[in-house]
Write an enzyme that holds these catalytic residues in place. Structure first.
Site, short mmCIF file in Angstrom:
data_model
loop_
_atom_site.label_atom_id
_atom_site.label_comp_id
_atom_site.label_asym_id
_atom_site.label_seq_id
_atom_site.Cartn_x
_atom_site.Cartn_y
_atom_site.Cartn_z
N SER A 150 -6.22 42.23 61.49
CA SER A 150 -5.22 41.59 60.64
C SER A 150 -5.53 41.82 59.16
CB SER A 150 -5.13 40.10 61.02
OG SER A 150 -3.96 39.54 60.53
N ASP A 226 2.59 39.51 69.52
CA ASP A 226 1.91 38.97 68.34
C ASP A 226 2.96 38.30 67.44
OD1 ASP A 226 0.79 38.80 65.73
OD2 ASP A 226 -0.58 40.46 66.15
N HIS A 259 -2.00 37.66 68.89
CA HIS A 259 -2.81 37.98 67.71
C HIS A 259 -4.25 37.47 67.86
CE1 HIS A 259 -2.80 39.38 63.56
NE2 HIS A 259 -3.36 38.26 63.14
N1 LIG Z 1 -3.88 29.65 60.95
C1 LIG Z 1 -2.79 30.58 61.02
C2 LIG Z 1 -3.15 31.78 61.81
C3 LIG Z 1 -4.35 32.45 61.31
C4 LIG Z 1 -4.81 33.48 62.29
O1 LIG Z 1 -4.17 33.82 63.28
N2 LIG Z 1 -5.96 34.01 61.99
C5 LIG Z 1 -6.45 35.08 62.78
C6 LIG Z 1 -6.70 36.24 61.86
S1 LIG Z 1 -5.24 36.66 60.94
C7 LIG Z 1 -7.75 34.67 63.43
O2 LIG Z 1 -8.51 35.53 63.82
N3 LIG Z 1 -8.04 33.38 63.54
C8 LIG Z 1 -9.32 32.89 64.00
C9 LIG Z 1 -9.58 32.85 65.47
O3 LIG Z 1 -8.66 33.06 66.27
O4 LIG Z 1 -10.76 32.63 65.85
C10 LIG Z 1 -1.60 29.95 61.65
O5 LIG Z 1 -1.80 28.91 62.25
O6 LIG Z 1 -0.51 30.50 61.55
#
Ligand SMILES: N[C@@H](CCC(=O)N[C@@H](CS)C(=O)NCC(=O)O)C(=O)O
EC number: 3.1.2.12
Length: 281
Positions: A150, A226, A259
């Site tokens: 991402s 995603d 995602h």
């Molecule tokens: N917090 C955001 C999404 C953030 C998100 O998806 N982050 C990804 C990277 S872009 C991630 O890897 N999050 C941490 C995880 O899943 O451990 C939302 O709720 O929309």
């Protein structure tokens, strides 16, 4: 200044390290995770950098992706830095949003105030951290690959393409490929670099593949379920730019994957093997 070892755990015959150090670039303490495979006990090993996405630290990929098993098999070190400076006095998004500020450094050197002092993730990753790692760990700096997820996919593609002599292999998971054209990128590049979009091009993978190309092939995995695909990620823009530039891109649309780290853990083995093949010899 060297690393402080925060933890060490045996893992697939190798060592999972969490390290801390004071960064001259960010002006803050920084943490990172490094997996050393069993092969590192007897000599220098090639390394794969993994840049993480929004809201992450080194810990998400280290705990959730399962990269260690594959890195042990292929003899690759796996380096997972943090996503932004943190700590007292480090400015955050004024509204506390997750897509700017803390854990959202976007791998640039900010020129806008109040971010310019600490938000120097580009220089941290391209100058400071490689030098520190080379001095302290059994890593073969002639054999480096880079990947990310991402926002970290954006970091991997842009840092990789801007440093073709340093990186031999390049891949990404669900990357932001055209930050100048999507809301996450417009907010981040505008906030860190200012409104002059001419300065954004060196941090935009689509612009970079057109201006600089890439000496090898590129692997991207993208889930078609995603949530961020249509508005923020838009891999078809990068696919068209690679085609135009004559850069071989393998864009694998993975049916039903979202995602999350469930997606990443499903394909990290392919990416580690892909990098290992290109880092051999
Ligand atoms: N917090 C955001 C999404 C953030 C998100 O998806 N982050 C990804 C990277 S872009 C991630 O890897 N999050 C941490 C995880 O899943 O451990 C939302 O709720 O929309």
């Amino acid at each position: 200044m060297g690393f402080e070892k925060k933890s060490e755990n045996k893992c697939f015959g190798g060592r999972q390290l969490v390290l801390a150090h004071d960064s001259a670039e960010t002006g803050t303490p920084m943490e990172l995770a490094v997996y050393l495979p069993p092969q590192a006990e007897t000599g220098k090993v090639p390394m794969l950098w993994y840049l993480s996405g929004l809201t992450c630290t080194w810990e998400n990929v280290t705990a959730k992706a399962g990269a260690q098993r594959w890195c042990a098999e292929h003899g690759l070190a796996f380096v997972a830095p943090d996503t932004s400076p943190r700590g007292e006095g480090v400015p955050d998004d004024p509204d506390g949003a997750y897509d700017f500020g803390l854990a959202a450094g976007f791998y640039v050197d900010a020129t806008e105030e109040p971010f310019a002092k600490n938000y120097r993730m580009y220089s941290y990753l391209t100058k400071e951290l490689p030098g520190l790692l080379a001095g302290e760990l059994p890593l073969d700096m002639e054999r480096q690959g880079i990947t990310g997820h991402s926002m970290g996919g954006h970091g991997a593609l842009t840092i990789g393409m801007r440093h073709p002599d340093r990186f031999r292999s390049l891949s990404a998971f669900a990357p932001i490929v055209a930050p100048s054209q999507v809301p996450w990128g417009e907010k981040a590049l505008g906030g860190y670099l200012g409104d002059d979009q001419a300065t954004w091009a060196e941090h935009d993978a689509t612009a970079l593949v057109a201006s600089r190309g890439w000496h090898g092939d590129i692997l991207i995995d993208q889930g078609d379920a995603d949530n961020f695909l249509v508005e923020q990620l838009r891999p078809e823009i990068f696919e068209a730019a690679c085609k135009e530039a004559g850069v071989p891109l393998s864009l694998r649309m993975q049916p039903g994957y979202d995602h999350s780290y469930y997606f990443i853990s499903s394909f990290i083995g392919d990416h580690v093997a892909w990098h290992a093949e290109r880092l051999r010899g």
